[in-house]
Write an enzyme that holds these catalytic residues in place. Structure first.
Site, mmCIF file in Angstrom:
data_model
loop_
_atom_site.group_PDB
_atom_site.id
_atom_site.type_symbol
_atom_site.label_atom_id
_atom_site.label_comp_id
_atom_site.label_asym_id
_atom_site.label_seq_id
_atom_site.Cartn_x
_atom_site.Cartn_y
_atom_site.Cartn_z
ATOM 1 N N ASP A 335 1.015 -1.212 0.138
ATOM 2 C CA ASP A 335 -0.033 0.085 -0.196
ATOM 3 C C ASP A 335 0.872 1.183 -0.161
ATOM 4 O O ASP A 335 1.419 1.557 0.830
ATOM 5 C CB ASP A 335 -0.788 0.205 1.127
ATOM 6 N N GLU A 532 12.641 0.834 7.187
ATOM 7 C CA GLU A 532 11.485 -0.007 6.987
ATOM 8 C C GLU A 532 11.615 -0.227 5.270
ATOM 9 O O GLU A 532 11.392 -1.416 4.753
ATOM 10 C CB GLU A 532 10.104 1.020 7.007
#
Length: 626
Positions: A335, A532
């Site tokens: 996403d 991340e």
């Protein structure tokens, strides 16, 4: 005869003719709209209603997730009563400052649900460190081992007693979270976290996390996207069974498996019942899986962003379909990405062109195949012969479907399938080779598949990026697009290539690993942080784009690096070098050191070396055929 697909919607089957694709979307959306969509959860504070809308649209916090992670100071009915009185006092038009004061008076800060936790099973020097020969990389791995203590979370007992005051979902055992804004567990992240924890010998922590997951399956029917109630209408890639498999390989805890196998099967059934679609290709019907979230309204954790972008749609029905597409993309784990855009049969467009529900993903179906194989193996161990036959049949059906619907022989890879336009989507994603990892192809033709996949990767120039394999080749500005490189996707490619037993594929797997480890090491040395996501275009750069700032921590990043250091620690070095020779034995190999000015020369040499391998391989195959 035009090929067609049959889409299951509720109890009905809709036949979609490929020659009339403009009708397909209309028909499917109408089917989805026949039943009123539920909200993301039943909370009028955290998931729907005027309170949520008013606070989130006031932009009190930079990140919309901040508010929905706060704890109520009083029960929900009292909180809602206070809000109504607040709105009446301010004639339904409070200022941003007044809303902020109301929130501060009514809610405790985010993170209030946790207490300090020092894991009993953490060890200062796990055994895998001794397999890393390079001093700098060994120290790097040791520091990553220490980060688990910083990412550990244990819920206060008050969460269990007063669950209605929190958005967090109570689980009985401590968890390791990704980090940053992600203060709770996340489903597919946990696979790589578990991989790292097992190397850190934190077996009790892993067992607790797996027990948490199966308790959620028992309670909810599946594992949600993450550990918040606003995630309970969507899942993520079904990595629970692979997590269990990693745990069993190390611990042989078959008592746990025996006690919880029925819950692993229950999660598998969720995907079979709620996330499958029938597709007709060349007159044959196949069943494959897709992501498909069906709740109404914006994502609570990104409420304002979703609400504002939805204004480009005219009707409430169109807006709700858009919200479902956003949440379905979140269920995919990607996403957001141009991978889920469909505009005139292409991957162009923007978020308003999301059509995730109408794309059959290679990776999801490869994972489901592997889950069926593992469930057959587990039932074999338990002596459940009828279930063994069931899961073996499921696996065989899935393999046939993936071959027929997703494999593209000319491209040399598996491709996502667009059920609106009845076409394979010929765009590069690292997941296009995932069936090599799950063995979801005809193993007897392994050499043929591997040769084509290697040529596919070379054609897409994956090694021209110093910082890792890019997620896509599209420059959309979304975080799951170029130039970002994500840890799980590096892992998928490396493991897929390594599992082929082909020396050229394994060499490429090693070189991708080397590049990824060095990029992470460089970034960590410069910032003392694990990110991340990373920048594929430069070694040591962190990623960007998307809805929020790059996050530190970071669970899956740490787990992937630890796994690669464990696998290749006898060869890897921290310096920026290009491998001159590489063999599959455990002896450290000679390397050629490159200066910064020689980087592009080194890349070119590497590509030429790989190309030579491809050519030599093909010549050998031709000679053998003659």
């Amino acid at each position: 005869m035009a090929s067609s697909c049959s889409i299951r919607c509720g109890s009905r089957n809709i036949l979609v003719n490929a020659a009339a694709t403009f009708l397909a979307l209309l028909v499917v959306l109408r089917c989805f709209a026949n039943a009123e969509k539920p909200s993301p959860c039943q909370s009028d504070v955290y998931c729907r209603g005027e309170l949520l809308h008013t606070i989130q649209m006031a932009s009190i916090y930079k990140d919309s997730k901040t508010f929905v992670d706060m704890k109520m100071k009083r029960p929900p009915d009292e909180t809602l009563k206070s809000f109504r009185e607040f709105m009446e006092r301010h004639e339904q038009m409070p200022t941003r400052y007044q809303i902020e004061r109301f929130v501060n008076d009514t809610f405790d800060p985010e993170g209030s649900e946790f207490e300090d936790w020092d894991p009993d099973d953490w060890t200062f020097r796990p055994k895998f460190l001794s397999r890393i020969l390079d001093d700098d990389l060994r120290n790097f791995a040791s520091e990553l081992n220490g980060i688990w203590k910083m990412l550990g979370r244990k819920m206060k007992d008050d969460v269990r007693v007063n669950e209605e005051l929190y958005s967090i979902i109570y689980v009985p055992h401590p968890v390791i979270v990704p980090g940053g804004r992600f203060r709770e567990f996340y489903y597919w992240d946990s696979y790589w976290i578990v991989k790292g924890l097992l190397l850190s010998e934190m077996y009790t922590t892993v067992k607790g996390m797996l027990t948490n997951f199966v308790s959620l399956v028992d309670k909810i029917g599946f594992i949600p996207n993450g550990g918040r109630i606003y995630y309970t209408m969507r899942s993520q890639p079904p990595m629970l069974i692979p997590m269990v498999d990693e745990y069993l390989k190390i611990t042989h805890d078959y008592e746990w498996l025996e006690n919880n196998l029925y819950l692993l099967e229950k999660e598998f059934d969720f995907w079979m019942t709620n996330r499958t679609v029938e597709i007709e290709v060349d007159g044959v019907n196949y069943v494959l899986a897709r992501y498909n979230e069906q709740s109404s309204g914006p994502r609570p954790e990104s409420y304002k962003e979703d609400y504002l972008t939805s204004q480009s749609f005219r009707t409430n029905e169109e807006k709700d379909n858009y919200y479902s597409e956003l949440k379905t993309a979140a269920e995919s784990g990607w996403d957001f990405s141009s991978r889920w855009f469909i505009l005139d049969g292409t991957n162009k467009g923007n978020l308003t062109n999301l059509k995730t529900r109408y794309i059959i993903p290679v990776d999801l179906n490869s994972i489901i195949y592997r889950n069926a194989v593992l469930l057959a193996q587990y039932n074999q161990r338990m002596g459940n012969e009828s279930k063994v036959a069931y899961y073996q049949k499921r696996a065989a059906e899935w393999k046939r479907a993936i071959q027929a619907v997703l494999w593209h022989d000319e491209v040399g890879a598996w491709l996502d399938y667009d059920i609106l336009n009845d076409i394979k989507r010929d765009y590069f994603y690292p997941t296009n080779i995932l069936p090599l990892w799950t063995d979801c192809y005809d193993i007897a033709k392994r050499e043929e598949y591997v040769s084509k996949v290697l040529k596919y990767l070379e054609k897409n120039k994956i090694m021209l990026n110093l910082g890792g394999i890019p997620t896509t080749l599209e420059h959309s500005g979304e975080q799951w697009d170029y130039p970002n490189a994500w840890p799980p996707l590096q892992y998928f490619v490396i493991m897929a290539l390594n599992k082929t037993e082909d020396p050229w594929a394994q060499r490429l797997a090693y070189e991708i690993s080397e590049r990824w480890v060095r990029s992470n090491y460089k970034a960590y040395n410069e910032t003392h942080s694990m990110f991340e996501k990373y920048d594929a275009t430069v070694s040591g750069g962190h990623g960007g784009g998307g809805e929020y700032e790059v996050q530190l921590g970071f669970g899956w990043s740490n787990g992937v690096i630890m796994d690669l250091l464990n696998r290749y620690g006898d060869k890897l070095t921290a310096e920026d070098r290009f491998v001159a020779t590489f063999h599959s034995n455990s002896t450290p190999q000679p390397v050629v050191v490159s200066t910064a000015g020689q980087v592009m020369t080194g890349i070119l040499a590497l590509v030429i070396s790989l190309a030579a391998g491809f050519i030599g391989k093909m010549r050998c195959a031709n000679n053998a055929a003659q």
